[in-house]
Design an enzyme around this catalytic site. Structure first.
Site, mmCIF file in Angstrom:
data_model
loop_
_atom_site.group_PDB
_atom_site.id
_atom_site.type_symbol
_atom_site.label_atom_id
_atom_site.label_comp_id
_atom_site.label_asym_id
_atom_site.label_seq_id
_atom_site.Cartn_x
_atom_site.Cartn_y
_atom_site.Cartn_z
ATOM 1 N N GLU A 17 -12.433 -9.024 13.720
ATOM 2 C CA GLU A 17 -11.581 -7.933 14.174
ATOM 3 C C GLU A 17 -12.440 -6.732 14.527
ATOM 4 O O GLU A 17 -13.480 -6.493 13.913
ATOM 5 C CB GLU A 17 -10.626 -7.495 13.069
ATOM 6 N N LYS B 147 -3.815 -6.430 -2.534
ATOM 7 C CA LYS B 147 -4.019 -7.566 -1.646
ATOM 8 C C LYS B 147 -3.855 -8.820 -2.499
ATOM 9 O O LYS B 147 -4.453 -8.912 -3.572
ATOM 10 C CB LYS B 147 -5.403 -7.509 -0.989
ATOM 11 N N SER C 288 -8.375 -0.041 0.146
ATOM 12 C CA SER C 288 -9.204 -0.348 1.314
ATOM 13 C C SER C 288 -9.851 0.921 1.851
ATOM 14 O O SER C 288 -10.555 1.613 1.136
ATOM 15 C CB SER C 288 -8.369 -1.064 2.373
ATOM 16 N N HIS C 289 -9.577 1.265 3.115
ATOM 17 C CA HIS C 289 -10.200 2.430 3.737
ATOM 18 C C HIS C 289 -9.255 3.621 3.804
ATOM 19 O O HIS C 289 -9.569 4.626 4.436
ATOM 20 C CB HIS C 289 -10.656 2.065 5.156
ATOM 21 N N THR D 182 -4.009 -8.119 15.104
ATOM 22 C CA THR D 182 -4.850 -7.450 14.117
ATOM 23 C C THR D 182 -4.250 -7.610 12.725
ATOM 24 O O THR D 182 -3.033 -7.583 12.556
ATOM 25 C CB THR D 182 -4.966 -5.959 14.470
ATOM 26 N N ASP E 273 -13.408 -1.135 0.094
ATOM 27 C CA ASP E 273 -13.360 -2.333 -0.757
ATOM 28 C C ASP E 273 -14.303 -3.426 -0.264
ATOM 29 O O ASP E 273 -14.270 -4.548 -0.760
ATOM 30 C CB ASP E 273 -11.938 -2.866 -0.900
ATOM 31 N N ASP F 134 -16.735 -0.518 4.108
ATOM 32 C CA ASP F 134 -15.551 0.286 3.824
ATOM 33 C C ASP F 134 -15.282 0.318 2.323
ATOM 34 O O ASP F 134 -16.077 -0.196 1.525
ATOM 35 C CB ASP F 134 -14.343 -0.236 4.616
ATOM 36 N N ASP G 122 -14.671 -5.250 2.466
ATOM 37 C CA ASP G 122 -14.340 -6.437 3.263
ATOM 38 C C ASP G 122 -14.630 -6.215 4.751
ATOM 39 O O ASP G 122 -14.402 -7.099 5.564
ATOM 40 C CB ASP G 122 -12.897 -6.894 3.050
ATOM 41 N N ARG G 123 -15.173 -5.029 5.102
ATOM 42 C CA ARG G 123 -15.495 -4.736 6.500
ATOM 43 C C ARG G 123 -16.949 -4.277 6.618
ATOM 44 O O ARG G 123 -17.488 -3.662 5.704
ATOM 45 C CB ARG G 123 -14.559 -3.663 7.064
ATOM 46 N N ARG H 140 0.833 -1.194 0.000
ATOM 47 C CA ARG H 140 0.000 0.000 0.000
ATOM 48 C C ARG H 140 0.871 1.249 0.000
ATOM 49 O O ARG H 140 1.871 1.304 0.709
ATOM 50 C CB ARG H 140 -0.911 0.000 1.221
ATOM 51 N N SER I 161 -12.029 -3.821 13.696
ATOM 52 C CA SER I 161 -12.142 -2.908 12.554
ATOM 53 C C SER I 161 -13.313 -3.257 11.641
ATOM 54 O O SER I 161 -13.688 -2.460 10.791
ATOM 55 C CB SER I 161 -10.846 -2.921 11.744
ATOM 56 N N HIS J 222 -13.624 -6.585 10.034
ATOM 57 C CA HIS J 222 -13.398 -7.818 9.281
ATOM 58 C C HIS J 222 -14.032 -8.979 10.058
ATOM 59 O O HIS J 222 -13.737 -9.189 11.235
ATOM 60 C CB HIS J 222 -11.899 -8.105 9.123
#
Length: 478
Positions: free
Chosen positions: A333, A126, A116-117, A314, A252, A250, A254-255, A28, A335, A337
């Site tokens: 998680e 990823k 992501s975020h 995490t 992408d 978020d 995934d959350r 990233r 966050s 996930h």
């Protein structure tokens, strides 16, 4: 046919690529600065070499809704092809849909171009190889391959397909709502907006859509549901409309973020209580994995239901690896996930073990639809006084250096336990405090929880003293 290129060991021949973009569980950086088209092409070459080394000839490729996504995906694809692997081009997807494609299409490998975020100027990769989201040493090995010119060459070709129909069909087959539901969805102009409404309508929901137009400028609010400020519009929609639950995603997808009809944020550690309660009825004695940021109420909740609580580091790929190691049925998680690897009553696997905000939202609706009033089940979950994630912004590289120092030197009066698996989680009889270095942005992440306001203030005071002594110039958010 791919073949190994001759390695170069001269300093002059080493390519210019930023070491700091190779993070703990993804790649990233800032587009056109630390993350350039040329660097992504080189990373594609390295991924191809790594894939071929384990016998994988084809990789899925997709990108999220960020403005830089198509260009970086093209550069990645050029690098993968030059490295001698074939690609299946999937276009603009959520990250979990890319994960799904690696399973459904049988490649076991894929790369998602996503930030992501992170803020709009960021993007990244990823990577899935051998059915696993790579992390740590494997990501560093990609960097070393580039430095050593330990790359393969070839002439890979692209094919194109759409994965959305199969993705929708799989979830629709798996998820059965006991009654129709009205749900508000906030995609924050992230890529979830391209798919969420269609998915939840296919499940029988009436959907109120907020910010579902994909726009990489993120004009309304940032797509990060772990930040309470980003959920304010969803709260208003629930207060003013007839939706009974709010879901947020978020950048992408995934959350997952969840808001009740009354406007309460149901944080992911409490969501995990619901899922563990349900899954442990079918799979008693199963492991449930959660990260160091989660409430201290979670482990006893899992144990009381016959499960095995496992606290871990995490990070989405680190969590998935721990779930494989412990054969966990579910994990989560703080966050947002959430990872499902459980079975139905017939013993058949329901999902693939990876994190997917849309699927997690569907699983939540499946549970809540069993009650006439979905709020009652949410409000019955145990709770305590806690803070959301708090961040201390530092220079690149500083957070990890500071935490390593504090792990050695910091002292905490009255602590009953100090957990060092990921930063410092300091347990007290009446609460806990946590500080850890983020692996995605140069910040220290903090979280506090306590039985009452005075205990919370006391724990925060100890952390404030420790941090002020170690980093006097840091701006503390508490």
């Amino acid at each position: 046919m791919a073949h190994q290129a001759t390695a170069s060991h001269t300093e002059a021949a080493k390519p210019a690529i930023a070491a700091e973009i190779f993070k703990a569980y993804d790649i990233r950086g800032i587009v056109d600065k630390s993350l350039t088209v040329d660097s992504v092409m080189l990373i594609g070459r390295a991924i191809a070499a790594e894939a071929l080394a384990i016998g994988q000839q084809r990789l899925c490729v997709a990108y999220d809704g960020r403005l830089s996504g198509p260009n970086l995906a093209a550069a990645l694809t050029a690098g993968l092809h030059a490295g001698g692997v074939e690609t299946i081009q999937l276009g603009m997807l959520t990250t979990p849909m890319l994960y799904f494609a690696t399973e459904h299409l049988g490649t076991g490998a894929g790369v998602m171009v996503t930030g992501s975020h992170n803020p709009p100027e960021y993007n990244g990769l990823k990577i899935v190889l051998g059915h696993e989201a790579i992390s740590g040493a494997t990501i560093q090995r990609l960097y070393q391959r580039i430095l050593d010119n330990a790359l393969t060459t070839g002439d890979g070709q692209a094919s194109h397909t759409s994965i959305a129909p199969a993705y929708y069909a799989h979830i629709k087959h798996d998820i059965q709502l006991a009654r129709p539901m009205k749900v508000a969805i906030d995609a924050g102009n992230g890529v979830a907006g391209a798919y969420a409404q269609a998915l939840f309508e296919a499940l029988g929901c009436q959907v109120q859509a907020l910010y579902c137009e994909v726009d990489g400028h993120f004009p309304n609010h940032h797509p990060d549901p772990s930040v309470p400020e980003n959920l304010q519009d969803l709260m208003r929609a629930l207060a003013e409309g007839d939706a009974e639950i709010g879901l947020a995603f978020d950048g992408d997808a995934d959350r997952l973020g969840v808001v009740s009809k009354s406007g309460e944020i149901i944080y992911p550690d409490r969501q995990l209580m619901l899922f563990a309660d349900d899954i442990l009825q079918r799979q008693p004695d199963a492991s449930v994995v959660f990260d160091v940021k989660c409430t201290r109420l979670l482990a006893p909740w899992i144990a009381q239901r016959g499960g095995r609580p496992v606290m871990w580091k995490t990070g989405h790929s680190l969590m998935k690896a721990k779930m494989r190691e412990t054969a966990a049925a579910v994990g989560g998680e703080m966050s947002g996930h959430l990872f499902f690897n459980d079975c139905n009553a017939a013993g058949e696997a329901r999902w693939f073990g990876f994190d997917d905000g849309l699927y997690a939202g569907a699983r939540l609706l499946e549970l809540l639809s069993r009650d006439p009033d979905s709020t009652a089940r949410l409000m019955a979950l145990p709770n305590s006084l806690s803070t959301p994630e708090l961040h201390i912004a530092l220079q690149e590289g500083e957070p990890h250096r500071l935490l390593a120092q504090l792990q050695q030197r910091a002292r905490f009066t009255g602590a009953t336990d100090i957990i060092r698996i990921d930063g410092l989680r300091v347990e007290y009889a009446d609460g806990f405090g946590l500080m850890r270095a983020s692996n995605t942005t140069p910040v220290i992440v903090l979280r506090f929880e306590a039985d009452n306001p005075s205990a919370l203030a006391r724990i925060q005071s100890q952390f404030r003293a420790v941090l002020t002594q170690a980093a006097p110039s840091a701006q503390l958010p508490f």
